[in-house]
Design a protein around this motif. Structure first.
Motif, short mmCIF file in Angstrom:
data_model
loop_
_atom_site.label_atom_id
_atom_site.label_comp_id
_atom_site.label_asym_id
_atom_site.label_seq_id
_atom_site.Cartn_x
_atom_site.Cartn_y
_atom_site.Cartn_z
N PRO A 181 51.71 46.58 38.64
CA PRO A 181 50.78 47.67 38.33
C PRO A 181 49.84 48.03 39.47
N PHE A 182 49.45 47.06 40.32
CA PHE A 182 48.58 47.38 41.45
C PHE A 182 49.28 48.32 42.42
N SER A 183 50.53 48.02 42.78
CA SER A 183 51.25 48.88 43.73
C SER A 183 51.49 50.26 43.15
N LYS A 184 51.77 50.32 41.86
CA LYS A 184 51.98 51.61 41.20
C LYS A 184 50.72 52.46 41.25
N GLY A 239 43.94 50.08 34.23
CA GLY A 239 44.26 48.74 33.73
C GLY A 239 44.64 47.75 34.81
N VAL A 240 44.28 48.05 36.06
CA VAL A 240 44.62 47.18 37.19
C VAL A 240 43.53 46.13 37.34
N CYS A 241 43.91 44.89 37.58
CA CYS A 241 42.93 43.84 37.86
C CYS A 241 42.25 44.11 39.20
N ILE A 242 40.94 43.97 39.24
CA ILE A 242 40.15 44.24 40.44
C ILE A 242 39.07 43.17 40.59
N PRO A 243 38.52 43.00 41.81
CA PRO A 243 37.44 42.03 41.98
C PRO A 243 36.14 42.47 41.30
N ARG A 244 35.89 43.78 41.18
CA ARG A 244 34.68 44.27 40.50
C ARG A 244 34.91 44.19 38.98
N THR A 245 34.94 42.99 38.45
CA THR A 245 35.34 42.80 37.06
C THR A 245 34.36 43.41 36.06
#
Length: 703
Positions: free
Chosen positions: A318-321, A613-619
């Motif tokens: 999902p991140f690359s998409k 819906g991508v996981c990120i460091p700014r949670t």
């Protein structure tokens, strides 16, 4: 349609009213056949349980008071979020505007009556008689710290770190500023120039304010000030806006630095404190929460004169998409084209291990590979001030940034394992009854590995019409790494360790045997997949073939619908995962890569990734209203990273080839089960494989 009563249901089901009451309230020892008759009758009649009536019957109020000095636009986002979140949790909101009461005694009488579950007050309310009228066991304040009350404190650390020369600013005070003005004053311990919000006071001070910089708390204040600048030919003032609304758009000529706190996060923390309030005042304990205030500055990129290109190698997920969707924005702003190659896990790893990556400027490396491969693959980023500053603001993600004190990467999509489960399975009264008859306890989401094994055996064996989903969960045996990632968290939850003793790898035998016993039970009842990635497990859950999925959060945005709930993985020792992003040692595009890092970690880009819906460091962005509604598990997962575990280092000065260790363990477990080997034989083979390949699995580095 007239209201359906339990008498109507009893008549239709041909049972007693008491039996219907027991079924609906899930009490008593009622037979499965009777439960089925009652449930079918209730459904046929269109019966809807009246939760409010149940609350009234128990004489427990579900009303939450929000007490504010004055209603204005600064409170709008909080009120909307609190209304929605309270309703979802079976509560209702009543807003009390203090200044609307001509006789304060009327309000005092209302508060003293206590016909409410809790009262939430802004700390900026100065009338102590109002606060004292509320029992401390029902009171929650928002704003300044208070050691004698349940409090949600506004954390201004980021503001103070970034904002300098604060004496140059004029604060336009606001009765609904969440006590931010008081926090600023207390922190700086110096008198600031303060102007009252009252419009009549601004014209009198306007001449002295024209050349000032302003700290304000809502768009309304900025627009009010601008009316006094009409016809003014001097320099337009600068603003710092601290607000819970990110949607403000202003005139291009204004210089506005925005700081932001999440109204939905605030609403969720209010509910958390409400749910922690005891019914017995003697058990009352003061609870504290914090709301962080974040900078949302947009980096101004100057376009490079000549068009440039950087090449990125990513895992296909999902991140690359999402990054492909946003790449044109970066090109438009910087004149740098991004060429993205995204590959499946196995193909990507082959390229990296075989060192066929010389054509790429940046690589997203799985965090399990990072300590082993990162030092040889990535450039040390500590000498690039812009990237070092980004890393300094991500101190919670050290495992994703540093190896042996070297800054080699930044977190791309940090994730953690979670469990999602179908509510219609775990809340079905017939399935619940069948489970309780066997295990003599309620059916709840498994909290340990043995409970997961029990549930798997029960669910696969039960044969009732209400079982609409065929399997308890999927198990992937097609890749040793994936198998180990499902096996090792439970091993660690039982106190298992992989240690180096006198230079020899050792695996805790008792925990290993217990884990393997439970794993075999689960595997006998699960839907077995012979795949090399998570896609099929997600597909099974989406297609209602499995009632549980245990997976990394950076893949769970592919889950369809909302008829599920979520909780920590059984054992509560989840593996952390996701990837890191670094600059390859051979890249000649340091300027371009640095600009990409700065662009990627801006608030607005992280916000857009979170919305997908991508996981990120700014949670904290997972707590935003829209993100929370679409991907509630992401908000929940961000609170569980402290439980995350991944074997990357051993005895402090050894780095491990994590992915290969996991591959060995997973392959030997799978092979041993298929050959019907004993647990001890499987453990011996793992020991032998780890120690015979030690030179490829272990590397010492200097502290």
């Amino acid at each position: 349609m007239e209201n359906i009563t339990i008498s109507d249901i009893a008549a239709a089901a041909k049972v007693s009213i008491g039996t219907v009451s027991n079924v609906l309230s899930k009490k008593g020892n009622v037979k499965i056949e009777t439960i089925r008759k009652v449930e079918e009758a209730a459904k046929l009649l269109g019966y809807v349980r009246n939760e409010n009536a149940q609350v009234m019957k128990k004489k427990i109020s579900n009303t939450i008071l929000l007490i504010v000095p004055l209603l204005n636009s600064a409170l709008g986002p909080l009120i909307i979020d609190l209304l929605h979140d309270l309703k979802f949790n079976g509560m209702e909101l009543k807003i009390i505007e203090v200044e609307s009461y001509s006789d304060i005694q009327d309000l005092l009488n209302l508060l003293k009556q206590g016909q409410y579950k809790a009262a939430v007050c802004l700390a900026s309310i100065k009338d102590k008689s109002l606060i004292n009228a509320i029992p401390v066991t029902k009171l929650i304040t928002i704003g300044s710290p208070d050691n004698e009350k349940n409090t949600i404190e506004m954390n201004m650390d980021s503001f103070f770190k970034i904002t300098s020369n604060i004496k140059e600013y004029t604060i336009i005070s606001d009765k609904n500023d969440f006590s931010i003005y008081e926090i600023v004053m207390a922190k700086k311990q110096e008198q600031l120039n303060v102007v009252n919000l009252e419009e009549k006071d601004i014209p009198e001070s306007f001449a002295s304010l024209k050349h000032r910089k302003f700290i304000v708390f809502s768009k309304d204040i900025i627009e009010k000030l601008l009316t006094f600048y009409e016809g003014y030919t001097g320099e337009i003032p600068q603003f710092i806006l601290i607000s819970c609304n990110t949607g403000y758009h202003f005139y291009d000529f204004l210089k506005i630095t925005k700081y932001y706190f999440s109204s939905n996060e605030l609403a969720l923390k209010i509910i958390k404190l409400i749910q922690a309030l005891p019914t017995n005042p003697k058990k009352f304990k003061i609870q504290k929460e914090r709301i962080n205030i974040y900078p949302t500055a947009t980096h101004e990129f100057g376009k490079l004169e000549k068009k440039r290109k950087i090449r990125l190698l990513l895992l296909k997920n999902p991140f690359s998409k999402a990054l492909k969707q946003l790449a044109t924005k970066f090109t438009k702003e910087t004149n740098i084209e991004i060429e993205i190659t995204d590959l499946p896990f196995t193909k990507l790893n082959e390229l990296i291990i075989e060192k066929k990556v010389e054509d790429y400027d940046m690589i997203k490396l799985d965090v399990s590979y990072f300590p082993w491969l990162g030092p040889n693959l990535f450039l040390d980023l500590a000498n690039i001030p812009e990237i070092k500053e980004l890393a300094d603001n991500m101190k919670n993600w050290r495992n994703y940034c540093y190896v042996d004190q070297q800054l080699l990467s930044l977190p791309a999509d940090p994730s953690i394992q979670m469990m999602l489960y179908r509510k219609d399975v775990f809340e079905n009264p017939i399935i619940q009854k069948a489970y309780s008859e066997i295990y003599n306890q309620m059916l709840l989401p498994p909290t340990s590995y043995s409970e997961l094994a029990d549930y798997s055996e029960f669910y696969q064996s039960v044969n009732i019409p209400e079982k609409s989903i065929p399997y308890p969960l999927s198990i992937n045996k097609g890749d040793g790494i994936l198998l180990a990632s499902e096996f090792l968290p439970y091993f660690y939850s039982l106190g298992g360790e992989i240690k180096l003793v006198d230079g020899v790898f050792e695996v805790t035998s008792e925990a290993f045997v217990q884990t393997l016993d439970a794993y075999k039970r689960i595997r006998q009842n699960a839907k077995i997949q012979n795949e090399a990635w998570w896609d099929t497990e997600i597909e099974n859950f989406n297609n209602r073939k499995t009632s549980i999925i245990i997976c990394y959060t950076n893949h769970l945005n592919q889950i369809i619908g909302n008829d599920y709930d979520y909780c920590p993985v059984p054992g509560q020792a989840p593996a952390f995962g996701g990837g890191v992003l670094g600059i390859t040692k051979g890249s000649k595009k340091l300027i371009e890569c640095t600009l990409f890092f700065q662009w990627l970690y801006q608030y607005r880009i992280q916000e857009q990734l979170a919305s997908l819906g991508v996981c990120i460091p700014r949670t904290h962005l997972f707590d935003e209203r829209n993100n929370y509604r679409k991907y509630p598990f992401l908000s929940y997962s961000s609170k569980n990273f402290s439980m995350g575990k991944r074997l990357q280092y051993i005895e402090q000065n050894y780095v491990l080839n994590t992915i290969e260790i996991e591959r060995i363990i997973g392959n030997e477990v799978n092979l041993g089960i298929e050959m019907d080997s004993s647990n001890l034989d499987i453990l011996i083979k793992i020991h032998n494989q780890l120690n015979s390949n030690k030179s490829h699995l272990l590397r010492q580095y200097e502290e």
